[in-house]
Design an enzyme around this catalytic site. Sequence first.
Site, PDB file in Angstrom:
ATOM      1  N   LYS A 155       0.834  -1.327  -0.023  1.00 41.83           N
ATOM      2  CA  LYS A 155       0.106  -0.112   0.087  1.00 41.83           C
ATOM      3  C   LYS A 155       1.107   1.231   0.129  1.00 41.83           C
ATOM      4  O   LYS A 155       0.631   2.294  -0.704  1.00 41.83           O
ATOM      5  CB  LYS A 155      -1.090   0.109   1.206  1.00 41.83           C
ATOM      6  CG  LYS A 155      -1.983  -1.150   0.992  1.00 41.83           C
ATOM      7  CD  LYS A 155      -2.579  -1.222   2.275  1.00 41.83           C
ATOM      8  CE  LYS A 155      -3.890  -2.413   2.088  1.00 41.83           C
ATOM      9  NZ  LYS A 155      -4.598  -2.848   3.346  1.00 41.83           N
ATOM     10  N   GLN A 178      -4.543  -1.283   9.678  1.00 42.30           N
ATOM     11  CA  GLN A 178      -4.449  -2.916   9.054  1.00 42.30           C
ATOM     12  C   GLN A 178      -5.329  -3.711   9.848  1.00 42.30           C
ATOM     13  O   GLN A 178      -4.863  -3.590  11.028  1.00 42.30           O
ATOM     14  CB  GLN A 178      -3.053  -3.017   8.662  1.00 42.30           C
ATOM     15  CG  GLN A 178      -3.077  -4.556   7.998  1.00 42.30           C
ATOM     16  CD  GLN A 178      -3.547  -4.388   6.508  1.00 42.30           C
ATOM     17  OE1 GLN A 178      -3.649  -3.276   5.764  1.00 42.30           O
ATOM     18  NE2 GLN A 178      -3.982  -5.595   5.917  1.00 42.30           N
ATOM     19  N   ASP A 230     -10.922   3.199   3.712  1.00 43.29           N
ATOM     20  CA  ASP A 230     -10.987   2.071   3.655  1.00 43.29           C
ATOM     21  C   ASP A 230     -12.801   1.635   3.405  1.00 43.29           C
ATOM     22  O   ASP A 230     -13.164   0.645   2.970  1.00 43.29           O
ATOM     23  CB  ASP A 230     -10.690   1.245   5.151  1.00 43.29           C
ATOM     24  CG  ASP A 230      -9.458   0.233   5.020  1.00 43.29           C
ATOM     25  OD1 ASP A 230      -9.162  -0.173   3.958  1.00 43.29           O
ATOM     26  OD2 ASP A 230      -8.906   0.070   5.840  1.00 43.29           O
TER      27      ASP A 230
HETATM   28  N1  GUN Z   1      -6.774  -6.602   5.995  1.00 43.99           N
HETATM   29  C1  GUN Z   1      -7.072  -7.198   4.747  1.00 43.99           C
HETATM   30  N2  GUN Z   1      -7.427  -6.533   4.169  1.00 43.99           N
HETATM   31  C2  GUN Z   1      -7.618  -5.188   4.474  1.00 43.99           C
HETATM   32  C3  GUN Z   1      -8.207  -4.011   3.960  1.00 43.99           C
HETATM   33  O1  GUN Z   1      -8.545  -3.710   2.723  1.00 43.99           O
HETATM   34  N3  GUN Z   1      -8.300  -2.823   4.956  1.00 43.99           N
HETATM   35  C4  GUN Z   1      -7.535  -3.062   6.050  1.00 43.99           C
HETATM   36  N4  GUN Z   1      -7.721  -2.113   6.741  1.00 43.99           N
HETATM   37  N5  GUN Z   1      -7.149  -4.267   6.649  1.00 43.99           N
HETATM   38  C5  GUN Z   1      -7.140  -5.338   5.732  1.00 43.99           C
END
Ligand code: GUN
Length: 283
Positions: free
Chosen positions: A53, A97, A120
């Site tokens: 990311k 996350q 998100d």
């Molecule tokens: N863990 C796995 N996929 C995601 C996501 O898209 N966002 C977040 N915050 N955590 C994740």
Amino acid sequence: MTAQIIDGIALSKHLRSEVATRAQALITKGVTPGLAVVLVGDNPASQVYVRNKVKACEDSGLYSVLEKYEVSMTEADLLARVEALNHDPAIHGILVQLPLPAHIDAQKVIEAISPAKDVDGFHIASAGALMTGMPGFWPCTPYGCMKMLESIGYNLKGKHAVVIGRSNIVGKPMALMLLQKDATVTVCHSHTQDLKAITLQADVIVAAVGKRNVLTADMVKPGAVVLDVGMNRNEEGKLCGDVDFEGVKQVASHITPVPGGVGPMTITMLLVNTLEAAERASN
Ligand code: GUN
């Protein structure tokens, strides 16, 4: 018929170059779009995700910070960090996350993020905005699926879309997005009776269960569009989706592969949401 492949890598590249252009325009106005990624603990998969990311931000000219904390971090300390980021003018998007360590209430942390920075799309305010058609941030994976349908010029109006899976992150928001585009939507899940009878009626199928071969060729109407959100490993440890790709591609009109389909689109839509957050903040 052999299905046309919807290439998530190519589409991502195109969308990310648009993000880069829009980011440059904002930077010229003195606003650099910024994303904060918060990771608590040392979950190896999460470490890879957050690195990807942050790298994607850098590649598109967005500012990003990765905040890493020990697994022992308290919920109160994490909430305080989120609150500080809510007030940080250099940060337009906040991503905590998941999963978080068991002693931290993930929902409480998500609700602590300012909805204006919830890139998100997991905050209940974002979920409510999606449900009512109000402006807000859409969860990145189903949003990416919508972009993939848009990329093939697919008109959802009056079409029957079947979503397999009802998670808060993919299945439920996916169903709402399809509904917003005037599809007739059916959501199937682990208690659904006769899944095949339902998928055979579908013009569009989104498989988002997290289990291999949930959708096989005999379950697909000829010409249907199939989007595969699954991320699983087969016996050889190779990445595969929820759809029996080799079989279903003989029946469908369009299909997304795994890897190289929905996966890259998730991060792309995170960039889009972060840019959007920065544009809204600057207006
Ligand atoms: N863990 C796995 N996929 C995601 C996501 O898209 N966002 C977040 N915050 N955590 C994740």
